[in-house]
Design an enzyme around this catalytic site. Sequence first.
Site, short mmCIF file in Angstrom:
data_model
loop_
_atom_site.label_atom_id
_atom_site.label_comp_id
_atom_site.label_asym_id
_atom_site.label_seq_id
_atom_site.Cartn_x
_atom_site.Cartn_y
_atom_site.Cartn_z
N ASP B 231 98.88 -35.01 126.46
CA ASP B 231 99.15 -35.11 124.91
C ASP B 231 99.20 -33.82 124.45
OD1 ASP B 231 99.64 -36.38 122.43
OD2 ASP B 231 97.79 -36.13 122.04
N LYS B 235 101.53 -30.75 122.96
CA LYS B 235 101.67 -30.27 121.43
C LYS B 235 101.55 -28.85 121.64
CE LYS B 235 99.67 -34.51 119.59
NZ LYS B 235 98.52 -35.23 119.37
#
Lengths: 379, 379
Positions: B231, B235
């Site tokens: 994750d 980003k």
Amino acid sequence: MSPSQNKDILVGIVGVGLVGGELVKQILSINKAKNPFKIVLLSSSRKALYTSPENAITDSEGWKAKFDASAEKAELSKFGGYLAGLVAQGKGRKAVIVDNTSSEDVARLYPEWIAQGLSVATPNKKAFSGEKKTWDAILAASDSEGGGRWLNESTVGAGLPVINTLKEMLGSGDKVKKIEGVFSGTMSYIFNNFSAASSDAPKPVFSEVVKVAREKGYTEPHPADDLNGFDVARKLTILARTVSALSHSQTKLPELESFLDVQTQSLIPAPLEGLASGDEFVGKLPGFDEEFNKLREEAAKEGQVLRFVGVVDVEAGVVKAGLEKYPVTHPFATSLGGSDNIIMFHTERYSPRPLIVQGAGAGAAVTAMGVLGDLLKLV
Amino acid sequence: MSPSQNKDILVGIVGVGLVGGELVKQILSINKAKNPFKIVLLSSSRKALYTSPENAITDSEGWKAKFDASAEKAELSKFGGYLAGLVAQGKGRKAVIVDNTSSEDVARLYPEWIAQGLSVATPNKKAFSGEKKTWDAILAASDSEGGGRWLNESTVGAGLPVINTLKEMLGSGDKVKKIEGVFSGTMSYIFNNFSAASSDAPKPVFSEVVKVAREKGYTEPHPADDLNGFDVARKLTILARTVSALSHSQTKLPELESFLDVQTQSLIPAPLEGLASGDEFVGKLPGFDEEFNKLREEAAKEGQVLRFVGVVDVEAGVVKAGLEKYPVTHPFATSLGGSDNIIMFHTERYSPRPLIVQGAGAGAAVTAMGVLGDLLKLV
């Protein structure tokens, strides 16, 4: 007229000093093929330079010399008509006036300009924090059919995402409970040094900190113009009025007739009030060091530091600026440094932990960046 | 067709779960007289509801029942044509597709939609952090004549002003030196509790913290899906690609073929890699507490804490995610709490002190707010 010209955004720049000059530089740094901005008007308080969109300013080196050579006098009252006229000549064109001054006279013209369909982008706090009737007129003009926009990100925290964060929260229906922060870079510097969080930091006297801040250019020439708290009161007025204007339901916030309605604690010792000379002020300030020492000691005994903070307490209906105590573990004590601003938004969605924005809240480059960020919203 | 209709922004919403439902609520909370948005398409993975602009969804209570009653199947391939057709029927109209899913299939359609003149607003990280060819296609479509915009504020930090702050910095010619932060709310919660800055805070074992985080819903059902660091890597890919695409000059950043190119430290103990069951994973995690204890002790000896951070180091040309040590006085240690994200931008203008944004980086309300903030940019 080629189709690409229809996306032009004509820019008139009032005030070509530090911030204005930096803004011109930033606008002209955009890749020419993708640059929608055409600078067609430049003005100082004395002179102006008008160009057609076809001959817009594009020379990042030579623009200042060209401006200095202009023989046109600055006549504020002509700017709106000039830009509106150019807009009328090119279908799809938009125009924006950037006010980089801190002038009341310029600020008073925003409602007229916005009603003409021009947008206004500015770091000038005067219009939004002064007389309520000017603020009301700006809102009315912007709401009217064909009215332009008011874009004022740089009025609070310079380039930091403060005003637009607030506008988006309110626009999407979030409820602001409280905004609190250190809104003055000068006050930040002074109290970060006078009342540091670390117990082994030096403990200079107040007058010495102010003297050094002045020498470094962090204060106005007359430090009383910072210590009176008015700069913070103006910023709080802008935030409070924005909350009132954009909230989806009525708030308890007071209707501020001007920034003078903010409950503001002045740090100017009463006997020094009204001194005309900055030098004299700084010379006499040591006589009041004992008072400030006492405040610092009282706070330290409770494990706290002093910070000059501004608060828009929407739930309590209070707008105030003054010296407050914060635990040494609070972000206002630990995270803050230099002359940083820090702003906390407590809202229905950002609860129990606030949204925090921190960083330099003054300086030509970051102020101009905030203005250009606003201009990019018009694209 | 009345003139006011020409400012309509038609909205198609793909994904009507938690975030999508919240977005519909927020859009419909805008004062009707001023609301430019007309929701004309809703879709789940199974069914869709199409309406004309005249019969757009306006009922904040009844929309879900109306949607549930629709007999239309969801056919992703039809959405672009439907919205583009409506745009063609109304001069001045714009349309935007909001993707609230985390689907690769939806993400792959962005280039086509953008090329059709539709804008895309989304919290879905897939398109921007996946295969480079999709990202390149998005940029190319958006740059093409009549192309729509890509609006992805909520892909990093949810409603926090991260992506737009970065876009404005780059757009105005600032040079980004380094972006570093805690980008995962899950990792933030885990290490704020496992390795607190305060020396008298409790010292729970790692597996216990993960177990509690999972029970509170802070982790994915299978905690390995957080502990793998993907994750954060996604980003960072979005931030790094944005820096590369919008910088005014070439950077040293690597061309990331996908988020898998980010140097990512997985926190999954090697023997637990690939376990299919989240329950089994949590059950076996205590066997590795000693390793994590040791890391915490080593850091504590140096007066430091552990944080799982992501770094886009533009000057060094490095993009990496992993466990790092920070002094207890660092904002990542002191200011951070709960499951907050914190992001520091070190730039030419924000130097030596960075611009910092902090707050909740996940949750339906703040994610939808970030999307609506993007939609408001189209007005």
